[in-house]
Motif scaffolding. Structure first.
Motif, mmCIF file in Angstrom:
data_model
loop_
_atom_site.group_PDB
_atom_site.id
_atom_site.type_symbol
_atom_site.label_atom_id
_atom_site.label_comp_id
_atom_site.label_asym_id
_atom_site.label_seq_id
_atom_site.Cartn_x
_atom_site.Cartn_y
_atom_site.Cartn_z
ATOM 1 N N GLY A 181 0.818 -1.210 0.000
ATOM 2 C CA GLY A 181 0.000 0.000 0.000
ATOM 3 C C GLY A 181 0.849 1.257 0.000
ATOM 4 N N ALA A 182 1.965 1.219 -0.721
ATOM 5 C CA ALA A 182 2.969 2.284 -0.619
ATOM 6 C C ALA A 182 2.492 3.615 -1.177
ATOM 7 C CB ALA A 182 4.248 1.854 -1.337
ATOM 8 N N ASN A 183 1.460 3.607 -2.009
ATOM 9 C CA ASN A 183 0.953 4.858 -2.562
ATOM 10 C C ASN A 183 -0.134 5.483 -1.698
ATOM 11 O OD1 ASN A 183 -0.560 2.541 -3.412
ATOM 12 N ND2 ASN A 183 -1.747 3.879 -4.756
ATOM 13 N N SER A 184 -0.479 4.844 -0.575
ATOM 14 C CA SER A 184 -1.446 5.432 0.352
ATOM 15 C C SER A 184 -0.816 6.632 1.052
ATOM 16 C CB SER A 184 -1.874 4.393 1.394
ATOM 17 O OG SER A 184 -0.785 4.073 2.246
ATOM 18 N N ALA A 185 -1.646 7.405 1.765
ATOM 19 C CA ALA A 185 -1.125 8.569 2.475
ATOM 20 C C ALA A 185 -0.099 8.154 3.521
ATOM 21 C CB ALA A 185 -2.270 9.340 3.125
ATOM 22 N N VAL A 186 -0.368 7.062 4.248
ATOM 23 C CA VAL A 186 0.610 6.568 5.223
ATOM 24 C C VAL A 186 1.855 6.071 4.507
ATOM 25 C CG1 VAL A 186 1.090 4.808 6.969
ATOM 26 C CG2 VAL A 186 -1.106 5.989 6.969
ATOM 27 N N GLY A 187 1.668 5.324 3.425
ATOM 28 C CA GLY A 187 2.803 4.790 2.674
ATOM 29 C C GLY A 187 3.728 5.877 2.172
ATOM 30 N N GLN A 188 3.156 6.959 1.670
ATOM 31 C CA GLN A 188 3.983 8.065 1.187
ATOM 32 C C GLN A 188 4.733 8.744 2.337
ATOM 33 O OE1 GLN A 188 2.216 10.702 -1.831
ATOM 34 N NE2 GLN A 188 0.558 9.209 -2.062
ATOM 35 N N ALA A 189 4.087 8.830 3.485
ATOM 36 C CA ALA A 189 4.771 9.403 4.649
ATOM 37 C C ALA A 189 5.906 8.498 5.109
ATOM 38 C CB ALA A 189 3.773 9.630 5.783
ATOM 39 N N THR A 196 2.333 16.549 2.398
ATOM 40 C CA THR A 196 1.089 15.795 2.217
ATOM 41 C C THR A 196 1.068 15.195 0.822
ATOM 42 O OG1 THR A 196 -0.057 17.752 1.385
ATOM 43 C CG2 THR A 196 -0.157 17.327 3.756
ATOM 44 N N PRO A 197 0.269 14.132 0.618
ATOM 45 C CA PRO A 197 0.057 13.642 -0.744
ATOM 46 C C PRO A 197 -0.654 14.712 -1.570
ATOM 47 C CG PRO A 197 -0.739 12.067 0.899
ATOM 48 C CD PRO A 197 -0.464 13.348 1.623
ATOM 49 N N GLU A 198 -0.749 14.485 -2.861
ATOM 50 C CA GLU A 198 -1.505 15.398 -3.714
ATOM 51 C C GLU A 198 -2.943 15.459 -3.209
ATOM 52 O OE1 GLU A 198 -2.267 16.215 -8.501
ATOM 53 O OE2 GLU A 198 -1.342 14.348 -7.795
ATOM 54 N N ILE A 199 -3.471 16.671 -3.097
ATOM 55 C CA ILE A 199 -4.782 16.826 -2.480
ATOM 56 C C ILE A 199 -5.804 17.405 -3.451
ATOM 57 C CG2 ILE A 199 -3.747 17.197 -0.214
ATOM 58 C CD1 ILE A 199 -4.619 20.194 -0.599
ATOM 59 N N ASN A 236 8.883 -0.793 -1.885
ATOM 60 C CA ASN A 236 7.501 -0.345 -1.831
ATOM 61 C C ASN A 236 6.642 -1.100 -2.836
ATOM 62 O OD1 ASN A 236 7.863 2.263 -0.040
ATOM 63 N ND2 ASN A 236 9.536 2.244 -1.523
ATOM 64 N N LEU A 237 5.573 -1.706 -2.339
ATOM 65 C CA LEU A 237 4.717 -2.549 -3.168
ATOM 66 C C LEU A 237 3.401 -1.847 -3.466
ATOM 67 C CD1 LEU A 237 5.303 -5.909 -1.260
ATOM 68 C CD2 LEU A 237 6.572 -4.998 -3.222
ATOM 69 N N VAL A 238 2.984 -1.906 -4.730
ATOM 70 C CA VAL A 238 1.732 -1.302 -5.189
ATOM 71 C C VAL A 238 1.046 -2.263 -6.147
ATOM 72 C CG1 VAL A 238 2.613 1.058 -4.950
ATOM 73 C CG2 VAL A 238 2.842 -0.128 -7.142
ATOM 74 N N ARG A 239 -0.249 -2.078 -6.359
ATOM 75 C CA ARG A 239 -0.954 -2.913 -7.324
ATOM 76 C C ARG A 239 -0.712 -2.385 -8.728
ATOM 77 N NH1 ARG A 239 -5.557 -0.436 -9.153
ATOM 78 N NH2 ARG A 239 -6.389 1.275 -7.870
ATOM 79 N N ASN A 240 -0.854 -3.268 -9.707
ATOM 80 C CA ASN A 240 -0.682 -2.880 -11.106
ATOM 81 C C ASN A 240 -1.794 -1.935 -11.517
ATOM 82 O OD1 ASN A 240 0.559 -2.829 -13.543
ATOM 83 N ND2 ASN A 240 0.362 -5.015 -13.981
ATOM 84 N N LEU A 297 9.679 10.890 -4.127
ATOM 85 C CA LEU A 297 9.499 11.106 -2.685
ATOM 86 C C LEU A 297 10.646 10.533 -1.870
ATOM 87 C CD1 LEU A 297 5.705 10.327 -2.111
ATOM 88 C CD2 LEU A 297 6.799 12.571 -2.195
ATOM 89 N N GLY A 298 11.403 9.603 -2.470
ATOM 90 C CA GLY A 298 12.521 8.995 -1.761
ATOM 91 C C GLY A 298 12.491 7.480 -1.720
ATOM 92 N N ALA A 299 11.517 6.859 -2.415
ATOM 93 C CA ALA A 299 11.457 5.399 -2.450
ATOM 94 C C ALA A 299 12.715 4.828 -3.099
ATOM 95 C CB ALA A 299 10.223 4.938 -3.213
ATOM 96 N N THR A 300 13.281 3.784 -2.490
ATOM 97 C CA THR A 300 14.472 3.151 -3.051
ATOM 98 C C THR A 300 14.098 2.275 -4.236
ATOM 99 O OG1 THR A 300 15.339 3.082 -0.786
ATOM 100 C CG2 THR A 300 16.574 1.892 -2.478
ATOM 101 N N HIS A 301 13.060 1.439 -4.051
ATOM 102 C CA HIS A 301 12.553 0.592 -5.132
ATOM 103 C C HIS A 301 11.037 0.499 -5.022
ATOM 104 C CE1 HIS A 301 16.578 -0.780 -6.262
ATOM 105 N NE2 HIS A 301 16.832 -0.986 -4.974
ATOM 106 N N VAL A 302 10.369 0.387 -6.186
ATOM 107 C CA VAL A 302 8.921 0.220 -6.233
ATOM 108 C C VAL A 302 8.604 -0.986 -7.110
ATOM 109 C CG1 VAL A 302 6.693 1.288 -6.757
ATOM 110 C CG2 VAL A 302 8.623 2.725 -6.027
ATOM 111 N N LEU A 303 7.804 -1.906 -6.586
ATOM 112 C CA LEU A 303 7.429 -3.122 -7.306
ATOM 113 C C LEU A 303 5.919 -3.317 -7.228
ATOM 114 C CD1 LEU A 303 10.081 -5.625 -5.859
ATOM 115 C CD2 LEU A 303 10.069 -4.674 -8.182
ATOM 116 N N THR A 304 5.376 -4.023 -8.213
ATOM 117 C CA THR A 304 3.983 -4.446 -8.119
ATOM 118 C C THR A 304 3.936 -5.830 -7.471
ATOM 119 O OG1 THR A 304 3.936 -5.584 -10.259
ATOM 120 C CG2 THR A 304 3.467 -3.216 -10.256
#
Length: 401
Positions: free
Chosen positions: A205-213, A359-362, A227-231, A245-252
């Motif tokens: 859930g890395a793209n959630s508001a908590v995940g981004q924080a 904050t995430p995009e609002i 950081n894991l996200v859905r396709n 934002l600073g993520a090292t790696h992002v995977l689905t």
């Protein structure tokens, strides 16, 4: 479709033809000079897109009683937990009120309603006798759980709010989101594992508001994240956004299912074991993520967006000594002192001031005073319909004039 575009195409004919309920609510004030305010309410649990409605109420005119403050809400977030509260499936529940000042109908004596909203930024209009540390113009955030923040204004006990420190460094949106998502991220990164620079964290859930924080706070400390996200259709755009934002790696999750990718992860970490996993999804996606954790690691669950059970291989507990925790920010507030809560807020504000956290995009959904209750109800229900369909990824903030 964005919320603002959605709101613009909703029917507005009702502005010129209020319902019988709206007429009943407005009648007591139609010949007076009293100003009007608004609240988003519901009388029973259910789908927010069906049960929520806007209610016109009298504006606050009386001086607050001792130890109380009159506050006007500037922005009130709509969080995923708010949906669960309205549905009636969240552990922390609001209390109905029939003291909204209406003379008849909803919100009047004998006709109680729930007022929606758990988080919000307000500005102090005036204070009652005996109030110290607050004055007109101060920004405050609501600290009492489920106290109802989807209102134009209200009288509140001062013990239920906290003054926003360093407000000159914050936008309204940043201040409005201080009490839920950033503190959740900060505490999960600090309360379970003593992470050092160069350590690794994995989260779904890395793209959630908590995940981004989590990504931003970890990056500020030199902690690396997977950081894991859905396709999705805009996957490359999302990956780039999280990387920025600073993520090292992002995977689905689909990529994670490939054994070759799991071997690649070992190369990324150079054999260093991942000691902390953060879960807000549940189901098979979390099972796959948990397999990445190393010996003596901790898995912290703070949500279950898939609505599927958390299933963990017994081998992780036997051979890797995995420890699984649950985390709920509301419980953290209940069990910590006022000094600890204030210190946490100061820490979050400092991170924002140093441009290490945002904050995430609002998107702000504004409901004006000129709208009828019927039209405003259609707008707010449309917002929740769009949220349930996942038609956009922005964080929604509510503004009631």
């Amino acid at each position: 479709m964005s919320v603002s575009r959605l709101a613009s195409v909703l029917p507005r004919a009702a502005r010129h033809a209020p319902s019988a309920l709206s007429r009943a609510i407005l009648r007591p004030f139609s010949t007076s000079k009293a100003r009007l305010a608004r609240a988003i309410v519901y009388t029973e649990n259910g789908d927010p897109a069906s049960v929520l409605q806007a209610l016109t109420i009298p504006d606050v005119t009386n001086k607050p009683p001792p130890s109380h403050a009159h506050v006007r809400f500037l922005l009130s977030p709509i969080n995923p937990a708010d949906i669960n509260v309205i549905e009636g499936v969240y552990p922390s529940r609001p209390t109905k009120t029939d003291n909204l000042g209406t003379r008849e109908g909803l919100g009047s004596e004998g006709h109680p309603v729930f007022v929606g909203g758990n988080e919000g930024l307000a500005q102090v209009v005036s204070v009652g006798e005996g109030v110290e540390g607050l004055r007109e113009g101060d920004w405050v955030v609501v600290t009492k759980q489920q106290s109802g923040t989807w209102m134009s204004e209200r009288i509140v006990p001062v013990v239920d709010v906290a003054k926003v420190p360093g407000r000159e460094a914050l936008t309204e949106a940043q201040a409005a989101t201080l009490t839920v998502n950033p503190p959740t991220a900060y505490n999960m990164l600090h309360d379970f594992v003593d992470l050092k620079e160069g350590d690794w964290v994995v989260q779904n859930g890395a793209n959630s508001a908590v995940g981004q924080a989590v990504i931003q706070i970890a990056a500020a400390k030199g902690i690396k994240t997977i950081n894991l996200v859905r396709n999705r259709e805009n996957l490359d755009e999302l990956k780039q956004s999280l990387t920025n934002l600073g993520a090292t790696h992002v995977l689905t999750y689909d990529e994670l299912a490939d054994k070759a990718v799991r071997e690649k992860i070992k190369g990324w970490t150079k054999g260093k074991e991942i000691r902390l996993g953060l879960n807000c999804i549940g189901g098979k996606e979390t099972t796959m993520m948990a397999r990445l954790l190393g010996k003596d690691a901790h898995l912290v669950s703070y949500g279950a967006m898939s609505k599927q059970p958390l299933s963990l291989p017994t081998s992780l507990f036997i051979f890797k000594n995995l420890t699984a925790h649950g985390f709920w920010q509301s419980q953290w507030y209940k069990t910590r002192s006022a000094e600890e809560r204030d210190e946490l807020m100061k820490t979050i504000v400092q991170l924002i001031a140093e441009k290490k956290l945002d904050t995430p995009e609002i998107e702000v959904v504004k409901i004006g005073k000129e709208e009828s209750d019927t039209a405003a109800s259609e707008t707010i229900r449309g917002v929740f319909k769009a949220l349930s369909e996942g038609k956009y990824g922005k964080k929604v903030l509510l503004k009631l004039d």
